[in-house]
Design a protein around this motif. Structure first.
Motif, PDB file in Angstrom:
ATOM      1  N   VAL D 293       0.747  -1.026   0.013  1.00  0.00           N
ATOM      2  CA  VAL D 293       0.157   0.178   0.034  1.00  0.00           C
ATOM      3  C   VAL D 293       0.823   1.259   0.063  1.00  0.00           C
ATOM      4  CG1 VAL D 293      -1.463   1.326   1.355  1.00  0.00           C
ATOM      5  CG2 VAL D 293      -2.072  -1.131   1.002  1.00  0.00           C
ATOM      6  N   GLY D 297       1.603   3.385  -3.441  1.00  0.00           N
ATOM      7  CA  GLY D 297       1.058   4.832  -3.224  1.00  0.00           C
ATOM      8  C   GLY D 297      -0.504   4.856  -3.195  1.00  0.00           C
ATOM      9  N   ILE D 298      -0.965   3.783  -2.686  1.00  0.00           N
ATOM     10  CA  ILE D 298      -2.633   3.681  -2.912  1.00  0.00           C
ATOM     11  C   ILE D 298      -2.935   4.646  -1.631  1.00  0.00           C
ATOM     12  CG2 ILE D 298      -4.689   2.510  -2.281  1.00  0.00           C
ATOM     13  CD1 ILE D 298      -3.015  -0.229  -3.148  1.00  0.00           C
ATOM     14  N   PRO D 299      -4.072   5.728  -1.989  1.00  0.00           N
ATOM     15  CA  PRO D 299      -4.220   6.755  -1.088  1.00  0.00           C
ATOM     16  C   PRO D 299      -5.164   5.999   0.084  1.00  0.00           C
ATOM     17  CG  PRO D 299      -5.686   6.781  -3.234  1.00  0.00           C
ATOM     18  CD  PRO D 299      -4.629   5.857  -3.413  1.00  0.00           C
ATOM     19  N   PRO D 300      -5.131   6.679   1.197  1.00  0.00           N
ATOM     20  CA  PRO D 300      -5.610   6.004   2.361  1.00  0.00           C
ATOM     21  C   PRO D 300      -7.110   5.704   2.222  1.00  0.00           C
ATOM     22  CG  PRO D 300      -4.285   8.077   2.996  1.00  0.00           C
ATOM     23  CD  PRO D 300      -4.543   7.878   1.604  1.00  0.00           C
ATOM     24  N   GLU D 301      -7.831   6.561   1.425  1.00  0.00           N
ATOM     25  CA  GLU D 301      -9.214   6.091   1.469  1.00  0.00           C
ATOM     26  C   GLU D 301      -9.520   5.329   0.759  1.00  0.00           C
ATOM     27  OE1 GLU D 301      -7.709   9.104   0.988  1.00  0.00           O
ATOM     28  OE2 GLU D 301      -8.215  10.062  -0.862  1.00  0.00           O
ATOM     29  N   THR D 302      -8.703   4.717  -0.307  1.00  0.00           N
ATOM     30  CA  THR D 302      -8.811   3.474  -1.088  1.00  0.00           C
ATOM     31  C   THR D 302      -8.123   2.215  -0.414  1.00  0.00           C
ATOM     32  OG1 THR D 302      -7.320   4.405  -2.565  1.00  0.00           O
ATOM     33  CG2 THR D 302      -9.793   4.250  -3.082  1.00  0.00           C
TER      34      THR D 302
END
Ligand SMILES: Nc1ncnc2c1ncn2[C@@H]1O[C@H](COP(=O)(O)OP(=O)(O)OP(=O)(O)O)[C@@H](O)[C@H]1O
Ligand SMILES: Nc1ncnc2c1ncn2[C@@H]1O[C@H](COP(=O)(O)OP(=O)(O)OP(=O)(O)O)[C@@H](O)[C@H]1O
Ligand SMILES: [Mg+2]
Ligand SMILES: [Mg+2]
Lengths: 328, 503, 306, 349
Positions: D293, D297-302
């Motif tokens: 994650v 760089g998956i954004p925290p909201e996803t």
């Protein structure tokens, strides 16, 4: 001999009810202790607030009871509640959909999600824990993708549901309480007076036997997750009324509360044994512990936790000791 | 021949990983007949039944029901197609009441709701029809395995199906219950129901069956009219060889050992289960327990083992009073107990045959003194060979074994602990005649070497063949102790039970 | 023990004020300091404080407020877990004629009459201050500035606001680029873990913006372990201003700390008394908060109380 | 037997490798391990390093689950152990001395032992359902940890203490060595002695186990103690890694990750057969997932949606039924498994 057989027959039949009896008595004792210790505790409204404040937990725990009775578990309920509040708030507030459309839609989504999880659990024989955990991640994640912020609801239907007080003499309850009580009644009837309900117990007793007895195992198993999904969505709707907002961080850890309520109510986590009314008692126990804490009012954050744990401990211990003494 | 068969299978094949359980089996079942399916343990009888009812998917062959080729997807579909089945192990829900177990899935309803009082009334009726006197509202698991077996039968019979399949329904039953069952079966047969019956008791087969099909090693050996095949030949076809006699056994039993008793129960009892009883067992002595269904044989034995706590009386071992607090204590004193309920109280299904065999021995040694793997293998292989456990693979999961073979594993588990007193509760349940003989010989030999044995079996002949003395129970009370001096017959035991008096 | 002493003694001469205070929880050192400040101030002011911890759950907070109403307290004060969803219970309080004072976070209710006043910090403002410092620091430079951001708990108000305040300021300048942004759950351990991953996956990091000190402190360790010098190779901006952060800043490991003051107990008690007496108070009272840079750290350190 | 264990660990391993490869696609030098300042340095090392506490907790959890129980209290135990150790060190006159640190470790482990024993007694002697018995400590324990730290974060500066979770030994992070040693010890204990067999028996069929004379109560008590000790070690690691004890957050929700690791590792929550190797793999899968994650760089909201997708894929890949179905679909009409005719059954009269 005949008295022996008679006696053993009696205890055999009565055995199931004793834990419930003990739990109710302990509950009353706890309430009495609270009334003696705190001013204003002994009032009908405190009792009713117990219901008002825990209506959504009650509904969710009812759904959880079905799942646990089959020997499964549903970790997704808390997140489903949050998702339901989120979808409601999003559609009603930001898109102006009518509540009368949104509420059924939310219920349908919850039921659908539950059924989907049940289907995966059944068809691929994957442990419910992990499937519903994935469901939990997914539902919370979807909340955040809708919005990271909390969305307030100002829709008149919702506000009136939230603020209506149904008078009971001097006292009052909220419409959510009626819905929750209705859910309990329906679930009770479903569990004890329908084939689906009995199949739930059978499945919890022995899945293999249920298959071999020709019971509709697939339908039952998928069904209970559907019921739980529906109940979480309904719980979500009630929570939307309660909070008047949708938020991804609502109901964090609610699954644990629901499971605890079910298990405190005497349902075995291994399935097959337990009563819906026990779950109601379980919810009341949790609620009462919180009420006692807030009436105490002098506990720091950590003492709050310690005291919750301690009260739970005493309760469980007494419940356990009293029931096992009776049995031997 | 007669009318067309209600149920016919052709060329059925069923493979499990590493095992071919059924290999091109043909089988027909006509309406109005009782048809026996015969074969040794592991021959494939239960598997055939499970394939027939859709529990297992077959790997070839076809099932023809009333002239039409069908695909039965599961027990539910089988039931809907008019096939009612009692599977080998009791497959009911232990947590539900007896009444519910009988009616679940087809509960009487009123306004769409389950009609509880009606359900209970009808359940009580059905149970009474088999001459059973039990409380149908009690949970199933409060009854012994034999009662559970009867409940399963009641359930299956009550369905009013075209085909009734019974897989070893009589393995725990006494003669009385068997007689009751047969009355029911005959009535059904006369009504045109086709009945498939599996049993290892030859006399029962000859009593009730019109026709029989023999399976050997997963293949169909042949189909015969019962009247045209005499017992010796039947056995020979089943095992593919001759069976050596049992005669010498009975003689060995006569010479009663003397000496001080190893174990002595004095006024031992438990309220609601067994009334206080006295019993002594000497080294080398085999004591049988006889009694009707639910008479308390199992419960009496459980007290000796500490499986249940006694609340009256004492147990003396080698003359010293010993508190039987738990099975562990009993095991520590050299007592072993092989339970009648193998599924619930015996097997650890996920473990292998080897692990199940060494379990008791290992538990006695404690976890710090493990049996080496070599020792385990050696033990497992020795006993697999001695009891002819099939498949002979010690690493097979025990839950995949046939019922009879599971029973043998449990026996082996206790035999390797080399106990001083071996309590066997229905040890030959579900075991085929060949192996039964072997086991009886083994018990006799062990006793001859000085082991005490408490032998409980619903089959009185077996009890008589082995025991020096027979304790008779009735209504949870030990009413008599009979010496097996050659004059004792099943009939005398039965009359003792009936009169309830010491004779 | 950390708890109040539980004495129900009737205080001084005139009728003792009873205040119900519902705290968010005890999720961080900052929060604990906040709680302590309120409790101490209440004791000092002779106010009987009913304290309730919501364990980060809004539903618990609503229940607590209900129970305060039931117990007929004089004033209710609380730090909302989130901004929305308070109308029902606040209306109940209003019906029971109990004034409400908000601390720390606001509520977004349309009906202004539901609460008397709001005392507390402004998270968006804090984010902006952090951004302002950054803009000033890189004034006149043109080469791109790679920023990594350690967010607070996903969805929580301070995380959302500190992110958006910061984002709003640096948006204006194209050289600022947030190359990675992850949640560190406001904890040191997570902060360190995430920073360690950033250090490996990002070829060049110039600035770290952490939504609270704990994450920054965790990240500093990761940076040091990667062989870089925090404060120099990677500039660090943090929010809150706990003592440990000042210590780190004095050691030149943090460049700037935007203060978020938890010590608003005394101010709160003053307000409560005023509100109870019916005096008019401002609707919005900001706490005094500063921005501290490295050179001020050593001087400010001895004054840090938490 | 060997083939079977190989089989058991095969699918978790496949998943782990797939995840690692996914990282490689985003960060080309993901697999690179360098030596920096005499320490091993690289993403893989990080995964092992940060995964160590989870491995430990999951290890204890595996044993508990094998007996058919569950231990929700591990997170609180982590926090309590961390808090106790740090408190002792920070209050001592000589925080840097080995003696102080050893006493701190002893105190933490000692208290954990008591906590585990309390769980064990509740479950095995008093017969409380494990989930509730341990829930009590889960709730109260976090409060105790906060009580110990007074709700603050206790920062410690002590070289020997730092070693446990943040230090290096022979270029390798000490925590990895520690976790490896505990894994090794646990597998020796369960597989070289009869402990494993007896635990599996108790979890597989408690009634039968009692009747063969297994001292179930003792064993069950033991696993809760082991679980608490593992959690305490993990707590020491976590706090040592950041040189601070955070009573509020240390080990928060680690019980969920640990259970997930156990399940991903192929041990059933119903008890019985367990696989320590599977658990280690499972823990590594979860840790790799977090790292993925961050690196992707998956954004925290996803993040959660992503995790959900991975978890469900992992389950499906591991499910024999799914694999069979997928294989059948791939081989199309060729399968001869079904009986020839497939006329739908008619309901008999
Ligand atoms: N699920 C399974 N997996 C693997 N092998 C199996 C399975 N079920 C049965 N078998 C094997 O198939 C063979 C036939 O077993 P089956 O239960 O049909 O025997 P049976 O004739 O009913 O014997 P018994 O008289 O002992 O009940 C045995 O060798 C058994 O080990
Ligand atoms: N009428 C009955 N028929 C059968 N079992 C009964 C009856 N009434 C009570 N029971 C209960 O069933 C249980 C059976 O007892 P137990 O197992 O000791 O009998 P048993 O002689 O071993 O008979 P079985 O052949 O059923 O094993 C006891 O708990 C007994 O109380
Ligand atoms: Mg069979
Ligand atoms: Mg018996």
């Amino acid at each position: 001999m005949s008295t022996d057989t008679f006696l053993s027959g009696l205890t055999r039949r009565g055995r199931g009810q004793i834990p419930m009896l003990v739990t109710s008595v302990l509950l009353v004792v706890m309430f009495a202790a609270g009334s003696v210790s705190y001013d204003g505790f002994l009032s009908g409204q405190v009792l009713l607030n117990l219901l008002i404040d825990n209506a959504f937990l009650l509904v969710v725990a009812v759904g959880m009871t079905f799942v646990i009775l089959t020997g499964g578990i549903d970790l997704s309920v808390g997140a489903m509640v949050a998702l339901s509040t989120m979808i409601s708030a999003w559609l009603v507030q930001l898109h102006g959909w009518p509540p009368l459309l949104v509420i059924p839609l939310v219920l349908a989504i919850g039921t659908g999600a539950g059924l989907a999880m049940g289907w995966v659990i059944h068809t691929f024989e994957i442990q419910p824990f992990i499937v519903t955990l994935a469901g939990m991640f997914l539902a919370r994640g979807l909340c955040y993708t809708i919005s990271i912020d909390s969305i307030s609801i100002t829709d008149p239907t919702y506000t009136s549901m939230a603020q209506t007080r149904i008078p009971l003499g001097e006292l009052f309850i909220s419409p959510s309480v009626l819905i929750a009580v209705l859910a309990v009644v329906v679930a009770f009837v479903a569990l004890h007076y329908t084939r689906f309900g009995r199949n739930v117990y059978a499945l919890g007793g022995s899945e293999q036997s249920s298959v071999l007895m020709g019971l509709p195992v697939a339908r039952t198993k998928i069904g209970v997750y559907g019921v739980s999904g529906f109940c979480s969505a309904l719980g979500g709707v009630l929570m939307t009324f309660y909070m008047l907002s949708g938020y991804g961080l609502h109901a964090v850890g609610l699954e644990l509360d629901a499971i605890a309520a079910v298990v405190i109510g005497g349902t075995l986590l291994t399935g097959g044994s337990g009563y819906l009314l026990g779950t109601v008692l379980g919810v009341l126990v949790l609620g009462l512990i919180q009420t006692v804490i807030s009436f105490q009012g002098t506990l720091s954050s950590w003492w709050t936790r310690i005291v919750i744990g301690a009260l739970l401990f005493v309760f469980i211990l007494l419940q356990r000791l009293l029931t096992s003494r009776r049995r031997s | 021949m007669r009318a067309q068969p209600v149920l016919e299978v052709r060329g059925i094949r069923k493979e499990f990983p590493g095992v071919v359980a059924l290999d091109g089996v043909d089988f027909r079942l006509f309406p109005g007949e009782v048809h026996a399916l015969m074969g040794e343990n592991g021959a494939g009888k239960s598997t055939l039944i499970k394939v027939l009812t859709g529990v297992y998917e077959s790997n070839g062959g076809e099932v023809v029901l009333a002239g039409q080729t069908v695909r039965i997807g599961g027990p539910l579909e089988a039931q809907e197609a008019g096939i009612s089945t009692v599977y080998q192990e009791v497959n009911l829900c232990p947590n539900l009441s007896v009444a519910e177990n009988i009616f679940i899935g087809r509960e009487p309803r009123r306004f769409g709701m389950i009609h509880w009082s009606e359900l209970r009334r009808r359940a009580a009726e059905s149970v009474a029809a088999l001459d059973l006197d039990i409380d149908v509202t009690a949970p199933l698991n409060s009854y012994s395995i034999a009662v559970q077996q009867l409940v399963a039968i009641v359930r299956a019979v009550d369905v009013k199906a075209k085909v009734l399949i019974l897989d070893e329904p009589t393995s725990s039953l006494d003669r009385d219950e068997v007689r009751q069952l047969f009355t029911v079966l005959r009535r059904l047969r006369d009504q045109g129901v086709a009945i498939l019956f599996v049993s290892h008791f030859l006399d029962q087969i000859y009593e009730i069956c019109d026709r029989l099909t023999i399976l050997r090693g997963g293949r169909q050996e042949g189909e015969y009219l019962t009247s045209e095949l005499h017992q010796g030949e039947l056995v020979a076809r089943m095992i593919g060889g001759e069976l050596t006699g049992l005669a010498e056994l009975a003689d060995a039993a006569r010479t009663e050992p003397t000496g001080k008793s190893f174990l002595r129960a004095e006024g031992l009892g438990r309220r609601g289960a067994v009334e206080p009883y006295d019993l002594a067992i000497r080294p080398g002595e085999v004591v049988g327990l006889a009694g009707l269904l639910g008479s308390g044989r199992t419960e009496a034995a459980r007290l000796l083992f500490g499986a249940d706590q006694s609340d009256q009386g004492t147990v003396k071992i080698d003359g010293a009073v010993t508190a039987m607090r738990s099975p562990r204590t009993a095991i520590g004193h050299g007592i072993a107990f092989c339970s009648e309920n193998r599924k619930a109280e015996g097997l650890v299904g996920e473990l292998t045959v080897r692990e199940n065999i060494v379990l008791a021995l290992q538990a006695a040694r404690g976890w710090t003194r493990p049996l080496s793997r070599a020792a385990q293998d050696e033990l497992a292989i020795r006993w697999i060979r001695a009891l002819d456990i099939r498949p002979n693979n010690p690493e097979a999961l025990i839950r995949n074994l046939s019922g009879g073979n599971q029973q043998k594993v449990l026996l082996a588990r206790w035999l390797i602990t080399d106990p001083k007193l071996l309590i066997l509760d229905e040890p030959t349940r579900g075991i085929d005649i060949g192996a039964k003989t072997e086991i009886q010989k083994l018990v006799a030999k062990l006793a001859g070497d000085g082991m005490s044995v408490l032998f409980i079996s619903a089959e009185l002949e077996e009890v008589l063949r082995l025991s020096h003395r027979v304790g008779v129970l009735r209504d949870h009370r030990l009413v008599a102790e009979l010496r097996n001096d050659g004059t004792l017959t099943p009939e005398r035991i039965m009359s003792t039970i009936a009169s309830g008096a010491t004779s | 023990s950390g708890g109040g002493s539980g004495d129900k003694a009737s205080g001084g001469g005139d009728k003792q004020l009873t205040v119900g205070f519902s705290q968010v929880g005890a999720e961080s050192g900052w929060r604990t300091a906040n709680t302590k400040s309120v409790q101490d101030a209440a004791k000092k002011a002779g106010i009987n404080l009913k304290f309730s911890d919501a364990q980060q759950k809004q539903e618990n907070q609503i229940k607590a407020i209900r129970s305060f109403i039931q117990q007929k307290v004089d004033v209710i004060a609380f730090s909302p877990v989130v901004e929305s969803g308070w109308d029902t219970v606040l209306k109940e309080a209003k019906d029971a004629k109990i004034p409400v004072v908000l601390t720390d976070r606001a509520v977004d209710s349309k009906d202004e009459s539901l609460y008397a006043t709001f005392l507390g910090s402004d998270f968006v403002e804090e984010g902006k201050k952090a951004g302002d410092w950054l803009v000033k620091e890189y004034q006149g430079k043109t080469e791109p500035v790679n920023i990594v951001e350690l967010q607070g708990t996903t969805g929580s108000a301070p995380a959302n606001d500190r992110k958006s305040g910061f984002g709003d300021v640096i948006k204006g300048d194209a050289k600022f680029k947030v190359v990675a942004s992850q949640t560190g759950d406001f904890t040191r351990a997570k902060g360190k873990e995430v920073m360690q991953a950033f250090l490996k996956s990002q070829p060049k990091i110039d600035v770290l913006y952490a939504h609270n000190d704990d994450m920054a402190l965790g990240a500093i360790q990761a940076i040091e372990e990667a062989g870089k010098t925090p404060g120099k190779d990677i500039k660090i901006i943090s929010v809150d201003g706990v003592k440990d952060a000042f210590t780190a800043m004095a050691a030149s490991k943090i460049n700037v700390v935007v203060e978020c003051n938890p010590l608003l107990g005394d101010q709160l008690m003053e307000l409560i008394k005023k509100v109870k007496k019916g005096e008019t108070v401002e609707r919005r009272i900001k706490t005094v908060e500063g921005v501290f840079t490295m050179d001020q750290a050593a001087a400010a350190l001895p004054n840090r109380q938490y | 037997m060997k083939r079977m264990t190989g089989h058991r660990l095969f699918w978790p391993a496949v998943v782990l490798i797939a995840l690692l490869l996914a990282n490689l696609a985003f960060t080309p030098d993901f697999f690179a391990i360098r030596v920096r300042d005499g320490h091993l340095y690289g993403s893989l090392i990080d995964i092992l390093h940060f995964g160590s506490p989870l491995i430990l907790v999951a290890l204890g959890m595996t044993l508990v689950i094998a007996t058919g129980g569950i231990d929700l209290s591990v997170g609180s135990t982590v926090a309590i152990a961390a808090a106790l150790a740090c408190l002792h060190i920070s209050e001592s006159d000589d925080p840097g001395s080995l003696g102080t640190v050893l006493t701190a470790v002893a105190i933490a482990l000692g208290v954990a032992l008591l906590l585990g024993a309390a769980n064990g007694v509740l479950v095995a002697r008093i017969g409380v359902q494990p989930i509730i018995a341990t829930l009590i400590l889960m709730v109260a324990g976090r409060g105790v940890a906060q009580l110990i730290t007074d709700g603050q974060i206790i920062t410690v500066t002590s070289e020997p203490f730092k070693l446990i979770g943040g230090g290096y030994w022979l270029t390798v992070p000490f925590s990895i060595l520690l976790a490896a040693a505990v894994v090794l010890l646990a597998s020796m204990l369960t597989r070289r002695t009869a402990l494993g067999l007896l635990l599996e028996s108790v979890g597989g069929n408690p009634v039968a186990s009692r009747l063969v004379g297994i001292r179930a109560a003792g064993l069950i008590g033991l696993v809760y103690v082991v679980s608490a000790l593992c959690a305490a070690l993990a707590g020491l690691m976590i706090s040592s890694n950041v040189s601070a004890a955070d009573g509020n957050n240390a080990g928060l929700w680690i019980e969920l990750d640990a259970i997930l690791a156990v399940v991903v590792g192929g041990t059933s929550l119903n008890g019985g057969r367990f696989s320590l190797g599977g658990t280690v793999l499972g823990a590594l899968v979860i840790q790799t997932l977090s790292t993925t994650v961050y690196t992707i760089g998956i954004p925290p909201e996803t993040t959660l949606v992503f995790k959900a997708v991975v978890v469900i894929t992992v389950c499906l890949v591991q499910s024999p039924v799914f694999r069979a179905k997928a294989a059948r679909r791939r081989s199309g009409a060729r399968h001869g498994n079904r009986p020839v005719a497939s006329k739908k059954l008619e309901v008999g009269a």
